[in-house]
Scaffold this motif. Structure first.
Motif, PDB file in Angstrom:
ATOM      1  N   THR A  42     -10.229  72.119 -18.330  1.00 31.39           N
ATOM      2  CA  THR A  42     -10.438  73.325 -17.524  1.00 31.39           C
ATOM      3  C   THR A  42      -9.256  74.280 -17.676  1.00 31.39           C
ATOM      4  N   PHE A  43      -8.037  73.762 -17.586  1.00 27.03           N
ATOM      5  CA  PHE A  43      -6.868  74.660 -17.618  1.00 27.03           C
ATOM      6  C   PHE A  43      -6.653  75.296 -18.997  1.00 27.03           C
ATOM      7  N   VAL A  44      -6.945  74.543 -20.059  1.00 22.56           N
ATOM      8  CA  VAL A  44      -6.776  75.107 -21.407  1.00 22.56           C
ATOM      9  C   VAL A  44      -7.837  76.187 -21.659  1.00 22.56           C
ATOM     10  N   CYS A  45      -9.082  75.921 -21.269  1.00 21.98           N
ATOM     11  CA  CYS A  45     -10.135  76.940 -21.462  1.00 21.98           C
ATOM     12  C   CYS A  45      -9.794  78.204 -20.678  1.00 21.98           C
ATOM     13  N   LEU A  46      -9.270  78.034 -19.467  1.00 18.20           N
ATOM     14  CA  LEU A  46      -8.958  79.218 -18.669  1.00 18.20           C
ATOM     15  C   LEU A  46      -7.715  79.928 -19.200  1.00 18.20           C
ATOM     16  N   ASP A  47      -6.843  79.185 -19.876  1.00 21.78           N
ATOM     17  CA  ASP A  47      -5.704  79.814 -20.548  1.00 21.78           C
ATOM     18  C   ASP A  47      -6.220  80.703 -21.690  1.00 21.78           C
ATOM     19  N   VAL A  48      -7.239  80.231 -22.394  1.00 24.65           N
ATOM     20  CA  VAL A  48      -7.789  81.041 -23.497  1.00 24.65           C
ATOM     21  C   VAL A  48      -8.568  82.234 -22.946  1.00 24.65           C
ATOM     22  N   LEU A  49      -9.193  82.064 -21.786  1.00 25.63           N
ATOM     23  CA  LEU A  49      -9.834  83.222 -21.148  1.00 25.63           C
ATOM     24  C   LEU A  49      -8.773  84.268 -20.812  1.00 25.63           C
ATOM     25  N   ARG A  50      -7.677  83.803 -20.229  1.00 19.38           N
ATOM     26  CA  ARG A  50      -6.572  84.689 -19.859  1.00 19.38           C
ATOM     27  C   ARG A  50      -6.036  85.435 -21.089  1.00 19.38           C
ATOM     28  N   ARG A  51      -5.816  84.675 -22.173  1.00 19.69           N
ATOM     29  CA  ARG A  51      -5.271  85.287 -23.391  1.00 19.69           C
ATOM     30  C   ARG A  51      -6.275  86.256 -24.018  1.00 19.69           C
ATOM     31  N   THR A  52      -7.559  85.915 -23.958  1.00 18.01           N
ATOM     32  CA  THR A  52      -8.586  86.814 -24.500  1.00 18.01           C
ATOM     33  C   THR A  52      -8.584  88.135 -23.733  1.00 18.01           C
ATOM     34  N   LEU A  53      -8.516  88.031 -22.411  1.00 23.49           N
ATOM     35  CA  LEU A  53      -8.508  89.247 -21.585  1.00 23.49           C
ATOM     36  C   LEU A  53      -7.284  90.102 -21.898  1.00 23.49           C
ATOM     37  N   LYS A  54      -6.147  89.439 -22.158  1.00 31.76           N
ATOM     38  CA  LYS A  54      -4.915  90.186 -22.437  1.00 31.76           C
ATOM     39  C   LYS A  54      -4.885  90.724 -23.859  1.00 31.76           C
ATOM     40  N   TYR A  55      -5.043  89.836 -24.821  1.00 34.33           N
ATOM     41  CA  TYR A  55      -4.740  90.219 -26.201  1.00 34.33           C
ATOM     42  C   TYR A  55      -5.931  90.801 -26.952  1.00 34.33           C
ATOM     43  N   LEU A  56      -7.147  90.414 -26.584  1.00 34.34           N
ATOM     44  CA  LEU A  56      -8.308  91.007 -27.274  1.00 34.34           C
ATOM     45  C   LEU A  56      -8.871  92.196 -26.504  1.00 34.34           C
ATOM     46  N   CYS A  57      -8.880  92.066 -25.164  1.00 28.42           N
ATOM     47  CA  CYS A  57      -9.493  93.149 -24.374  1.00 28.42           C
ATOM     48  C   CYS A  57      -8.455  94.166 -23.899  1.00 28.42           C
ATOM     49  N   GLY A  58      -7.175  93.823 -23.950  1.00 25.15           N
ATOM     50  CA  GLY A  58      -6.137  94.787 -23.578  1.00 25.15           C
ATOM     51  C   GLY A  58      -5.944  94.975 -22.081  1.00 25.15           C
ATOM     52  N   TYR A  59      -6.411  94.022 -21.267  1.00 27.45           N
ATOM     53  CA  TYR A  59      -6.195  94.132 -19.819  1.00 27.45           C
ATOM     54  C   TYR A  59      -4.869  93.474 -19.443  1.00 27.45           C
ATOM     55  N   ARG A  60      -4.346  93.872 -18.297  1.00 24.58           N
ATOM     56  CA  ARG A  60      -3.264  93.083 -17.702  1.00 24.58           C
ATOM     57  C   ARG A  60      -3.935  91.978 -16.903  1.00 24.58           C
ATOM     58  N   VAL A  61      -3.245  90.854 -16.757  1.00 25.35           N
ATOM     59  CA  VAL A  61      -3.811  89.750 -15.974  1.00 25.35           C
ATOM     60  C   VAL A  61      -2.825  89.361 -14.886  1.00 25.35           C
ATOM     61  N   ASP A 362     -18.024  87.082 -26.601  1.00 23.80           N
ATOM     62  CA  ASP A 362     -19.350  86.589 -26.254  1.00 23.80           C
ATOM     63  C   ASP A 362     -19.187  85.327 -25.395  1.00 23.80           C
ATOM     64  N   ASP A 363     -18.838  85.521 -24.147  1.00 24.41           N
ATOM     65  CA  ASP A 363     -18.673  84.418 -23.191  1.00 24.41           C
ATOM     66  C   ASP A 363     -17.734  83.330 -23.729  1.00 24.41           C
ATOM     67  N   LEU A 364     -16.630  83.768 -24.320  1.00 21.69           N
ATOM     68  CA  LEU A 364     -15.566  82.864 -24.722  1.00 21.69           C
ATOM     69  C   LEU A 364     -16.060  81.724 -25.627  1.00 21.69           C
ATOM     70  N   ASN A 365     -16.728  82.126 -26.709  1.00 19.59           N
ATOM     71  CA  ASN A 365     -17.268  81.104 -27.611  1.00 19.59           C
ATOM     72  C   ASN A 365     -16.166  80.640 -28.570  1.00 19.59           C
ATOM     73  N   THR A 366     -15.355  79.711 -28.093  1.00 18.58           N
ATOM     74  CA  THR A 366     -14.211  79.241 -28.886  1.00 18.58           C
ATOM     75  C   THR A 366     -14.670  78.480 -30.136  1.00 18.58           C
ATOM     76  N   ALA A 367     -15.820  77.791 -30.024  1.00 20.02           N
ATOM     77  CA  ALA A 367     -16.308  77.032 -31.186  1.00 20.02           C
ATOM     78  C   ALA A 367     -16.613  77.998 -32.333  1.00 20.02           C
ATOM     79  N   ALA A 368     -17.308  79.075 -32.034  1.00 17.17           N
ATOM     80  CA  ALA A 368     -17.634  80.052 -33.081  1.00 17.17           C
ATOM     81  C   ALA A 368     -16.371  80.771 -33.566  1.00 17.17           C
ATOM     82  N   ALA A 369     -15.427  80.999 -32.658  1.00 22.63           N
ATOM     83  CA  ALA A 369     -14.177  81.666 -33.057  1.00 22.63           C
ATOM     84  C   ALA A 369     -13.416  80.794 -34.057  1.00 22.63           C
ATOM     85  N   LEU A 370     -13.382  79.484 -33.802  1.00 23.10           N
ATOM     86  CA  LEU A 370     -12.713  78.581 -34.749  1.00 23.10           C
ATOM     87  C   LEU A 370     -13.459  78.571 -36.076  1.00 23.10           C
TER      88      LEU A 370
END
Ligand code: AMP
Ligand code: ZN
Length: 473
Positions: A42-61, A362-370
């Protein structure tokens, strides 16, 4: 970005409501034991959500992740250990911070403990607001939430109203879904339990229930409701998050969170990895088996967060191999000496970058991203094999991997691991000396034992005519 919202049971476009800043609350660890890799899924997936919001979407978190350091389980644990609650939970908080670093989780803006005074006060104030708004009753020195006063109760978990038992009280922090009941907000004092009193708020001696902790800390530290995202593992939907909604909305009269994000289970043999089932592994357990935390991080990202992920040692081995394919490809780039670039590579790099970003949006599809990353790895390896790569390409490829890794956080973690071996260097050198001494006295069994112990801790010894060298397993 599109994100699945448990509240609406559908994917929706996501953007923060104000200031380009995502206000996100994550339910953290209950600190009665060291966190296991199921918790860390849970914590690692939410870390990647956080990073996606910051580094791909350009939001502050602005993220808050709490420590549940007072509840039924922590109190029981401290009592059994004969320890003060704070000292008992301190050890698991320290271990959590260590594991967080080992898994490359980003620093989180706020990691409050429930028992910090301002948080307890916020909980008491919320209980007082609920009393004022007519959502509570008192019984046997405790204060309960009356679910019949909230017509929307059950909207997150989609509870069947037949199964609700208003008027039937429950004191324990967790209970079965079929059994929605009035739950405890503030528990009256009991022998051997810690107790706090907030007379100015009209809250008598006692201690908070688990659910009120998160509602109060989320709003205290993130500001006005609604917050943007509230997240946790899937088991928290009911009763924890349903009750958090009832409390926060009952106290403020406003919706609590716009999005609810839940990560599915890490499972073992078809069962949830959980302490009560005795099927858990911690980061030190995994390291003792010779695996690296970077491989765990990779494994936890290899499946979409809304699908169950089955843990086996073989799958961890495969994650390690996949990660090595990545680092090997990068290492091969060091050997390129030809100047310039080749026309084929630039479009392949651009395509991989786009596919990577699209998958995560697309809803944090890490499998497809890899998958997109590995397509690039294959293209780069093929280009190196045929000599169709120049130094300009190398720079572009490295930049692409760096960008991708800002979100994935596996390559940077690998580098940190390489820099600091799993056993301190002076300790390794002492073992090498002891092993030489054992060999000199022809005690080969002792010498082999030293080598095997080090191997189990992730350090390999290699003998050569010039001496013994060590390397990471
Ligand atoms: P707890 O310490 O029990 O409050 O759990 C901390 C977090 O880990 C919560 O968000 C849980 O939902 C999550 N969690 C617990 N077990 C698992 C598992 N096997 N897989 C994924 N998440 C889990
Ligand atoms: Zn919570």
């Amino acid at each position: 970005m599109r994100l699945y919202n448990t509240l609406t049971r559908g994917e929706e476009p996501f953007a923060p409501s104000a200031d380009n800043t995502v206000r996100m609350y994550t339910c953290g660890l209950t600190v009665y034991a060291r966190g296991h890799i199921g918790n860390f899924r849970t914590f690692v997936c939410l870390d990647v959500l956080r990073r996606t919001l910051k580094y791909l979407c350009g939001y502050r978190v602005r993220q808050v992740m709490n420590f549940t350091d007072v509840d039924d389980r922590t109190i029981n644990g401290a009592q059994k250990a004969g320890m003060d609650l704070r000292a008992y939970t301190d050890q698991y908080i320290a271990a959590f911070r260590e594991d967080m670093r080992a898994l490359g989780l980003e620093e989180i803006e706020e990691m409050p403990r429930a028992t910090d005074e301002p948080n307890l006060r916020a909980m008491a104030n919320m209980v007082a607001a609920l009393e004022r708004n007519g959502h509570t009753y008192r019984s046997d020195g405790s204060i309960y939430f009356k679910i019949s006063t909230m017509p929307g109760y059950g909207k997150l978990a989609r509870l069947d109203h037949q199964g609700m038992k208003p008027g039937a009280r429950v004191d324990s922090d967790n209970y079965a879904k079929e059994d929605a009941r009035d739950f405890v907000l503030w528990k009256g004092p009991r022998e051997g339990e810690p107790s706090w009193e907030f007379a100015d708020a009209g809250v008598p001696a006692g201690r908070p229930g688990w659910h009120i902790e998160c509602s109060a800390m989320a709003l205290r530290l993130l500001g006005e409701a609604p917050i943007d995202v509230h997240a946790g593992g899937i088991d928290l939907v009911f009763p924890h998050h349903e009750n958090e909604i009832a409390q926060s909305e009952g106290a403020t009269g406003k919706p609590f969170s716009r999005f609810w994000v839940h990560v599915e289970y890490l499972i073992v043999d078809e069962q949830k990895m959980s302490k009560s089932l005795g099927n858990t592994y911690t980061i030190p357990d995994v390291v003792a088996k010779g695996f690296r935390p970077s491989a765990v991080r990779y494994l936890l990202l290899s499946a979409h967060y809304r699908k169950q992920l089955n843990f086996t040692w073989e799958s961890l081995g495969s994650a390690e191999k996949a990660l090595q394919r990545l680092t090997d490809c990068l290492a091969r780039l060091d050997l390129v000496t030809a100047p310039g670039s080749h026309p084929n590579l630039a479009p392949q790099i651009a395509r991989a970058r786009e596919a990577f970003a699209a998958a995560l949006r697309d809803d944090l599809n890490t499998a497809a991203a890899l998958g997109a990353v590995f397509e690039l790895v294959s293209a780069v390896n093929a280009a190196i094999d045929t000599g169709d790569v120049g130094l300009d390409d190398v720079a572009a490829i490295r930049e692409a991997f760096d960008d991708v890794d800002r979100v994935l956080g596996v390559l940077s973690l690998r580098r940190v691991e390489d820099e600091c071996p799993p056993v301190p260097v002076d300790e390794i050198e002492r073992f090498i000396e002891e092993r030489h001494a054992a060999r000199r006295r022809r005690d080969f069994a002792a010498a082999d034992r030293i080598r095997d112990d080090l191997a189990a801790r992730g350090v390999l010894l290699e003998d050569s005519p010039t001496g013994t060298r060590w390397k990471r397993k």
